[in-house]
Design a protein around this motif. Structure first.
Motif, short mmCIF file in Angstrom:
data_model
loop_
_atom_site.label_atom_id
_atom_site.label_comp_id
_atom_site.label_asym_id
_atom_site.label_seq_id
_atom_site.Cartn_x
_atom_site.Cartn_y
_atom_site.Cartn_z
N SER A 65 83.90 24.32 -51.10
CA SER A 65 83.39 25.47 -51.30
C SER A 65 84.88 26.51 -51.14
CB SER A 65 83.27 26.23 -49.07
OG SER A 65 84.55 25.43 -48.08
N ASP A 83 77.85 28.70 -46.15
CA ASP A 83 77.32 28.93 -47.25
C ASP A 83 77.62 27.18 -47.60
OD1 ASP A 83 77.30 31.50 -47.41
OD2 ASP A 83 78.35 31.82 -47.91
N SER A 101 90.03 30.27 -59.02
CA SER A 101 88.53 30.84 -58.64
C SER A 101 87.39 29.48 -59.42
CB SER A 101 87.97 31.03 -57.90
OG SER A 101 86.73 30.99 -57.63
N ASP A 143 85.91 26.27 -60.22
CA ASP A 143 84.17 25.94 -60.62
C ASP A 143 84.08 24.80 -61.74
OD1 ASP A 143 82.72 27.32 -58.79
OD2 ASP A 143 82.82 28.95 -58.62
N ASN A 152 81.64 32.28 -42.57
CA ASN A 152 81.08 32.43 -43.38
C ASN A 152 81.13 31.87 -45.12
OD1 ASN A 152 80.05 34.04 -41.64
ND2 ASN A 152 81.50 36.10 -42.32
N THR A 153 81.91 31.35 -45.07
CA THR A 153 82.30 30.04 -45.86
C THR A 153 81.89 29.17 -46.76
OG1 THR A 153 84.25 31.78 -47.69
CG2 THR A 153 83.88 29.63 -48.33
N GLU A 210 82.38 27.55 -37.20
CA GLU A 210 80.83 27.11 -37.78
C GLU A 210 80.52 25.84 -37.34
OE1 GLU A 210 78.28 26.21 -40.77
OE2 GLU A 210 79.11 28.28 -40.41
N GLY A 240 88.19 34.80 -51.21
CA GLY A 240 88.48 35.04 -49.22
C GLY A 240 89.58 35.55 -49.90
N SER A 242 84.94 29.24 -53.02
CA SER A 242 84.94 30.73 -52.29
C SER A 242 86.13 31.08 -51.40
CB SER A 242 83.26 30.44 -52.32
OG SER A 242 82.12 30.81 -52.35
N LEU A 243 86.91 30.06 -50.57
CA LEU A 243 87.54 29.88 -50.24
C LEU A 243 89.27 30.75 -50.69
CD1 LEU A 243 88.14 26.49 -47.94
CD2 LEU A 243 87.54 29.12 -47.24
N LEU A 248 86.18 34.95 -42.80
CA LEU A 248 85.92 35.23 -44.22
C LEU A 248 85.30 33.13 -43.69
CD1 LEU A 248 88.63 36.53 -45.99
CD2 LEU A 248 86.23 36.97 -45.95
N ILE A 249 86.55 32.71 -43.33
CA ILE A 249 86.22 30.96 -43.25
C ILE A 249 84.10 30.26 -42.84
CG2 ILE A 249 87.47 28.94 -42.87
CD1 ILE A 249 89.26 29.76 -44.63
#
Length: 228
Positions: free
Chosen positions: A148, A120, A217, A221, A116-117, A45, A155, A151-152, A113-114
């Motif tokens: 993130s 974002d 998660s 949040d 793409n997360t 990334e 994932g 989301s991690l 996964l990492i």
């Protein structure tokens, strides 16, 4: 009910060992895959065009490695890496041996996964951190990863669930666990009852992992929103 009681009296210890073997393979492979996959995903990334530190050549190499790793069907990978498995684990049979191809299969999946997360994460937050003088490492570990995190975690639960399915396939080559029990007794010996029990247990594992991941998660949040 009486039938189930007899079934577990006769096969309880075998099923219990299958559960332990499945848990060992799943969580060991997930943990090690994250040790390797997390830095690969972060680098993929960070070094992409538009990332915080673009390095096109390195990014292409990482992308190629991830794509190749994800393209190989697991059942083929199991057989293909047997020489490596024998070197690392000293054997090609059992949970310890099955963990080697599981790690190899899961690492590129985790890396993607990492990647793409992290992609974002709001670019405005990164720019704000950069404007305040944060360097690349500070942006990664104090902005991108914390932002993130929910989301991690989701994932990670997805990766773990995927590996539960892979452990069932590992039973075909003597990886033990519930997949091995399903093949040896449910398929080869036509014991449908044992096949059904292993399927139910695998479904329960998936549901428990998914629910835990969702719950953690969601809690993180809420905490973040409360602090904001």
């Amino acid at each position: 009910m009486e039938y189930l009681k007899v079934l577990f009296e006769e096969n309880g210890s075998m099923i219990a060992q299958g559960i332990l073997d499945t848990l060992y393979m799943t969580f060991t492979a997930t943990a090690v895959a994250y040790i390797f996959g997390l830095p690969i995903g972060i680098l993929a990334e960070v070094t992409r065009k538009g990332g915080i530190h673009p390095i096109p050549f390195l990014n292409k190499i990482l992308g190629l490695i991830i794509n190749i790793g994800r393209s190989i069907p697991f059942i083929i990978l199991l057989v293909a890496v047997m020489p490596i498995t024998r070197i690392v684990a000293g054997t090609t049979i059992g949970p310890k041996a099955a963990t080697v191809p599981l790690i190899i299969a899961a690492t590129p999946f985790v890396a993607r996964l990492i990647e793409n997360t992290l992609r974002d994460v709001d670019g405005g937050v990164i720019e704000a951190a950069r404007a305040m003088g944060a360097n690349d490492l500070q942006i990664i570990f104090k902005v991108m990863l914390p932002e993130s995190l929910p989301s991690l975690i989701m994932g990670a639960s997805l990766a773990t669930i995927t590996l539960v399915g892979y452990t069932a396939m590992a039973g075909i080559v003597g990886g033990r666990g519930l997949g091995d029990i399903a093949m040896r007794f449910g398929y080869y010996r036509y014991q449908t009852d044992i096949m059904i029990v292993t399927i139910v247990l695998l479904v329960l594992f998936v549901q428990i992992i998914q629910n835990i991941g969702h719950m953690v998660s969601k809690k993180i949040d809420k905490r973040g929103k409360g602090e904001n």
